[in-house]
Write a protein that holds these residues in place. Structure first.
Motif, PDB file in Angstrom:
ATOM      1  N   LEU A 161      69.102  68.748  82.277  1.00 20.32           N
ATOM      2  CA  LEU A 161      68.159  67.839  81.631  1.00 20.32           C
ATOM      3  C   LEU A 161      67.311  67.054  82.617  1.00 20.32           C
ATOM      4  O   LEU A 161      66.377  66.358  82.207  1.00 20.32           O
ATOM      5  CB  LEU A 161      68.918  66.854  80.729  1.00 20.32           C
ATOM      6  CG  LEU A 161      69.692  67.468  79.565  1.00 20.32           C
ATOM      7  CD1 LEU A 161      70.372  66.373  78.751  1.00 20.32           C
ATOM      8  CD2 LEU A 161      68.778  68.299  78.679  1.00 20.32           C
ATOM      9  N   ASN A 183      66.412  63.155  81.905  1.00 16.53           N
ATOM     10  CA  ASN A 183      66.681  62.788  80.514  1.00 16.53           C
ATOM     11  C   ASN A 183      68.176  62.564  80.301  1.00 16.53           C
ATOM     12  O   ASN A 183      69.011  63.249  80.903  1.00 16.53           O
ATOM     13  CB  ASN A 183      66.169  63.865  79.560  1.00 16.53           C
ATOM     14  CG  ASN A 183      64.656  63.990  79.606  1.00 16.53           C
ATOM     15  OD1 ASN A 183      63.948  62.991  79.627  1.00 16.53           O
ATOM     16  ND2 ASN A 183      64.157  65.220  79.641  1.00 16.53           N
ATOM     17  N   THR A 184      68.497  61.632  79.412  1.00 19.91           N
ATOM     18  CA  THR A 184      69.887  61.244  79.205  1.00 19.91           C
ATOM     19  C   THR A 184      70.194  61.206  77.715  1.00 19.91           C
ATOM     20  O   THR A 184      69.466  60.554  76.951  1.00 19.91           O
ATOM     21  CB  THR A 184      70.163  59.856  79.805  1.00 19.91           C
ATOM     22  OG1 THR A 184      69.775  59.849  81.178  1.00 19.91           O
ATOM     23  CG2 THR A 184      71.632  59.498  79.684  1.00 19.91           C
ATOM     24  N   GLU A 202      58.786  66.162  78.631  1.00 11.57           N
ATOM     25  CA  GLU A 202      59.967  65.370  78.975  1.00 11.57           C
ATOM     26  C   GLU A 202      60.168  64.224  77.991  1.00 11.57           C
ATOM     27  O   GLU A 202      61.298  63.893  77.626  1.00 11.57           O
ATOM     28  CB  GLU A 202      59.839  64.836  80.403  1.00 11.57           C
ATOM     29  CG  GLU A 202      59.749  65.903  81.473  1.00 11.57           C
ATOM     30  CD  GLU A 202      60.931  66.857  81.422  1.00 11.57           C
ATOM     31  OE1 GLU A 202      62.065  66.391  81.168  1.00 11.57           O
ATOM     32  OE2 GLU A 202      60.726  68.068  81.624  1.00 11.57           O
ATOM     33  N   THR A 203      59.077  63.610  77.564  1.00 17.35           N
ATOM     34  CA  THR A 203      59.192  62.545  76.567  1.00 17.35           C
ATOM     35  C   THR A 203      59.736  63.095  75.256  1.00 17.35           C
ATOM     36  O   THR A 203      60.595  62.469  74.608  1.00 17.35           O
ATOM     37  CB  THR A 203      57.823  61.888  76.336  1.00 17.35           C
ATOM     38  OG1 THR A 203      57.346  61.332  77.565  1.00 17.35           O
ATOM     39  CG2 THR A 203      57.919  60.781  75.296  1.00 17.35           C
ATOM     40  N   GLN A 257      63.478  63.640  75.594  1.00 15.39           N
ATOM     41  CA  GLN A 257      64.232  62.385  75.594  1.00 15.39           C
ATOM     42  C   GLN A 257      64.318  61.782  74.197  1.00 15.39           C
ATOM     43  O   GLN A 257      65.365  61.262  73.792  1.00 15.39           O
ATOM     44  CB  GLN A 257      63.592  61.397  76.561  1.00 15.39           C
ATOM     45  CG  GLN A 257      64.335  60.067  76.674  1.00 15.39           C
ATOM     46  CD  GLN A 257      65.761  60.249  77.176  1.00 15.39           C
ATOM     47  OE1 GLN A 257      65.990  60.546  78.339  1.00 15.39           O
ATOM     48  NE2 GLN A 257      66.740  60.063  76.299  1.00 15.39           N
ATOM     49  N   ALA A 303      67.715  70.122  73.317  1.00 15.63           N
ATOM     50  CA  ALA A 303      66.724  69.911  74.371  1.00 15.63           C
ATOM     51  C   ALA A 303      65.834  71.140  74.544  1.00 15.63           C
ATOM     52  O   ALA A 303      64.600  71.019  74.654  1.00 15.63           O
ATOM     53  CB  ALA A 303      67.421  69.571  75.683  1.00 15.63           C
TER      54      ALA A 303
END
Length: 490
Positions: free
Chosen positions: A47, A50-51, A80-81, A84, A176
């Motif tokens: 990831l 990202n978490t 990426e946004t 997340q 994801a």
């Protein structure tokens, strides 16, 4: 009463051990997010920055909702946004994390010893000369087999809990990857709409020119109809492309778990350019075998099945073993005095394997183990093939997209530029110039799809290495293309 106390002492050790076990199990499985640190650590390499977040309380839910809105509301979001936001807001993923908590509770329950059963009885109630009763009996029963097999059952529970952690990690990677692929498809769909709108400008000009030439008699009706048909077909293609773009955006919104005002987000007008250098994955098979979460799940399944086979073998003949200890205190009246006598009692309760020797359970356990072993081997073979295929698609799609960018598009641009020069020199007519413009835009569309296929292949390579499902196959149906105005292809 001393004999009674000695008999009850038989159960003292199991009871004390049960208290110690309960404390240890609470520390291992009792926290509010059991096992989630392991899940987050497992998916971190795939990831990037990202978490994942496990939302459990109303306060956490409100904070997550506010964070999501600040990230997407009326903003242009990157891949990426989007990922997340999905890791925070996808309710299906949160349900999987709840499954992790359920698995922790199940493992906790398996580590606990069964509670002892206590019974107290009174006999001779209302006996003449005695107050209230004549005899009192007390019994304490406990499951000795549960104590003897406690270590095995605890190991099985711990193994199943580790498997649940890996399943949660796999679902995190799947969400994801699905979100990233949906973002790529959405941006590519809106880019296609923009390119088709450029083609429509040329088509409108050609249709308008054909109509004027037709009024002067300089252009036959068949040629006029050909230009009008091309324009009409392009209008239909634009409508289809807009619909595809809106549906792709809805798919992205579903992956991110958005609804209501939060769906008012935007995506970039075009996908990022092709990278200058590709990732070198010469040992992609070995890397996939080391990192694939689903392979770890299959390994843990084999381990758990082996432990369950051992427990079945250990309890093949003795399936139930109980220990009962108690006392009996009797009062008797003799010579005007009440004399009290006590008697201890110990019982062992077990089933005799006359009819059921456990052979059927053993056979079932053995076949279950063989099934797990074969599925693990199958998974390993499939992972090797998926890794090779994903890496092949990754490199080949980059070569194709780069070919269109570096070779085909420059030639189309050169043709259009030369056509414009000859048009200015009154060597070629307007329709030839417009046809070259349409051909260039058509090539731009193909190059755009090739670039989309590359980014999808890159997402598929990540999924093939880390797990979480494969990206959608590149080059699917439903592609938009500029209609050909020449020949009999209408």
């Amino acid at each position: 009463m001393r004999p009674a106390l000695r008999s009850l002492a038989v159960l003292t050790v199991p009871l004390l051990l049960g208290g110690c076990i309960a404390t240890a199990a609470t520390d291992a499985y009792g926290p509010g997010d059991p096992g989630f640190v392991t899940v987050a650590g497992q998916v971190a390499p795939a990831l990037g920055g990202n978490t994942p977040i496990w939302v459990q309380t109303p306060e956490q839910a409100r904070a997550a909702s506010e964070r999501v809105r600040s990230m997407v509301h009326k903003k242009t979001i990157s891949a990426e946004t989007a990922v997340q936001v999905a890791l925070i807001n996808n309710r299906g993923l949160q349900a999987t994390y709840s499954d992790l908590g359920i698995s922790a509770a199940d493992a906790w329950q398996q580590t606990l010893l069964p509670n002892p059963n206590i019974s107290v009885g009174l006999l001779g109630i209302g006996q003449p000369g005695l107050v209230a009763f004549k005899t009192i009996e007390g019994m304490v029963a406990n499951n000795i087999l549960a104590l003897l097999t406690h270590k095995r059952r605890s190991e099985i529970a711990e193994t199943r809990f580790r498997q649940a952690q890996m399943r949660a990690a796999e679902e995190t990677l799947r969400v994801a990857n699905e979100t990233r692929s949906a973002w790529i498809e959405t941006v590519a769909a809106f880019e296609t709409v923009a390119l088709l709108n450029q083609a429509r400008q040329a088509a409108d000009a050609a249709s308008e020119l054909a109509e004027k030439l037709g009024e002067t008699g300089a252009m036959p009706k068949a040629a006029q109809a050909r230009e009008h048909a091309f324009n009409a077909e392009l209008v239909g293609q634009i409508a289809e492309a807009r619909l595809a773009a809106r549906l792709a955006k809805e798919k992205l919104a579903r992956a991110m778990g958005l609804w209501g005002a939060d769906t008012a987000f935007f995506v970039p007008d075009a996908l990022p350019p092709l990278p200058g250098r590709l990732m070198n994955k010469e040992h992609v098979e070995r890397e996939a075998l080391q990192r694939r979460v689903d392979l770890q799940i299959a390994k843990i399944e084999l381990e758990a099945t082996a432990r369950e086979l051992g427990l079945t073998e250990a309890t093949r003949y003795v399936t139930d073993l109980g220990l009962v200890a108690g006392f009996e205190s009797e009062r008797e009246k003799e010579d005007g005095k009440t004399r009290l006598t006590g008697t201890a009692q110990v019982e062992l309760d077990f089933a005799i394997p006359i009819f059921d020797s456990g052979a059927a359970r053993m056979k079932k356990a053995e076949f279950t183990y063989m099934r797990a072993a074969n599925r693990l081997a199958e998974r390993a073979v499939n992972i090797r093939s998926q890794a090779r295929s994903a890496y092949l698609a990754y490199r080949a799609s980059h070569e194709i997209a780069r070919h269109y960018r570096n070779s085909v598009l420059p030639l189309r641009n050169q043709i259009e530029e030369e056509s414009l020069l000859t048009y200015n020199g009154m060597i070629t007519n307007t329709f030839e110039l417009l046809a070259d413009t349409r051909a260039r835009i058509g090539t731009v569309l193909i190059a755009s799809r090739a670039k989309r296929d590359f980014w999808l292949a890159e997402a598929g390579l990540a999924a093939a290495i880390h797990g979480g499902g494969e990206a959608p196959a590149a080059g699917g149906g439903g592609e938009a293309a500029v209609a050909d105005a020449g020949g009999g292809g209408h």
